[in-house]
Design an enzyme around this catalytic site. Sequence first.
Site, PDB file in Angstrom:
ATOM      1  N   HIS A 139       0.759  -1.112  -0.151  1.00 46.41           N
ATOM      2  CA  HIS A 139       0.390   0.173  -0.087  1.00 46.41           C
ATOM      3  C   HIS A 139       0.625   1.657  -0.015  1.00 46.41           C
ATOM      4  O   HIS A 139       0.734   2.553  -0.571  1.00 46.41           O
ATOM      5  CB  HIS A 139      -0.689  -0.208   1.307  1.00 46.41           C
ATOM      6  CG  HIS A 139      -2.457   0.737   0.974  1.00 46.41           C
ATOM      7  ND1 HIS A 139      -2.258   1.798   0.184  1.00 46.41           N
ATOM      8  CD2 HIS A 139      -3.763   0.154   1.497  1.00 46.41           C
ATOM      9  CE1 HIS A 139      -3.691   1.895  -0.295  1.00 46.41           C
ATOM     10  NE2 HIS A 139      -4.402   1.424   0.941  1.00 46.41           N
ATOM     11  N   ASP A 165      -2.405   2.338  -4.098  1.00 45.93           N
ATOM     12  CA  ASP A 165      -3.974   2.794  -3.722  1.00 45.93           C
ATOM     13  C   ASP A 165      -4.793   1.448  -4.041  1.00 45.93           C
ATOM     14  O   ASP A 165      -4.597   0.663  -5.007  1.00 45.93           O
ATOM     15  CB  ASP A 165      -3.865   3.826  -3.665  1.00 45.93           C
ATOM     16  CG  ASP A 165      -3.433   4.914  -4.054  1.00 45.93           C
ATOM     17  OD1 ASP A 165      -3.285   4.475  -2.513  1.00 45.93           O
ATOM     18  OD2 ASP A 165      -2.735   5.752  -4.258  1.00 45.93           O
TER      19      ASP A 165
END
Length: 466
Positions: A438, A442
């Site tokens: 992450h 995204d």
Amino acid sequence: MAFRLPLHRLPEQNLRAMPRFAQSSRNISLATRRNLTSAALRNCVRNTNRPASGVPRVLGANVSRSSFAPLGGYQIRTYADTIVKVPQMAESITEGTLKQFSKQVGDYVERDEEIATIETDKIDVSVNAPEAGTIKELLVSEEDTVTVGQELAKLELGGAPETKTEEATEKPKEPAPTEKPKAPEPDQPKTAKASSASEKPAVSESGPSKQPQPAVSKPEARDDAKPSPGSREERRVKMNRMRLRIAERLKQSQNTAASLTTFNEVDMSSLMDFRKLYKDDVLKKTGVKLGFMSAFSRACVLAMKDIPAVNASIEGPNGGDTIVYRDYVDISVAVATEKGLVTPVVRNAETMDLVGIEKAIADLGKKARDNKLTIEDMAGGSFTISNGGVFGSLMGTPIINLPQTAVLGLHAIKEKPVAVNGKIEIRPMMYLALTYDHRLLDGREAVTFLVKVKEYIEDPRRMLLG
């Protein structure tokens, strides 16, 4: 210390016995030492006081100082010794564990024949004999940690000894007379009498005695090997280097990457029909068995064109401060072996078609199962595909292989009722899992990538448009 012996130091009779080409040199040729045998050496020592006609012709030898007066204060050694050392393995590997010696002291080995295996963090390295000869001494023990350049064994150069082969054929005959005194000890006379009928063509006395002993000893060994009911015994086994390295790398991935997993479900009907239709033709023309891994690899390559961050990585100090984007795709394929999980790399997958990718994966898988992978086969990799479905896994969350950004997990194909155009149909379905970092990806990019892979698999014809 061995050195060359000037000819004028040899006894006159030995000098006369040498060929002229050897006399023309002031030093005895060291390269001819292999022409001497132990029998020639004994004859040379025995006949040095005889007339020159009785002296064997000596072509030359490796010599050293000793107390042997018959040869003018020098001793002839028939062969030289060499040391087998730990070979260079890779730039990043400096040590390993010596797992086993495939040859023992007294065994004859040919040149380049394997004599030992060293286990490293990534692969098993074979240690081969630099020359043909007989193993004289083992300098380390199994399970010892060895470093590059360390001495492993002492090898006596020379041809295969003939005397040892003769002794080997005679040794099996020796235990026969030792077993004869045990003949009066059978505990079961009935079985002995029954078995003696088949033993009569051989020695009649040893027939009854040989049969009962193995029959009694084998069940005892089996009973000892089986754990008794209710046993609470514990066994401790040291982790091998590969398992230790895997544990270290995976824990590092958990501590470094901000891992998150997204799931989707794909209908495998079209891809299974496509494979069923063309697999025989592909196998006949190319010898490659068409599977599903090549289709998922190709689908990922095409999806990366729209989401290039999936093929990128974070590099730099303190966890990384630089994003590296790549124009090439090196796919790491997770392969389970007896020693642990390895990830050989299919390089430049973006330039390959389905058959090319499938062939590369099959070759790497075979090398992994045969323990023949090299460091080059596993170095690098920009994206990983792990197929846990071959073991029956329904769903799972794979771990990122740092410094990569994502890993795709494939799972088992199960028939399920699904809604198709408003109707309930039974379709072969598979769960897909994409674990991503992450810090770089995204949720929108990760989900979009997985959806595109799903679309390519559900309609393989779309791959032609990519």
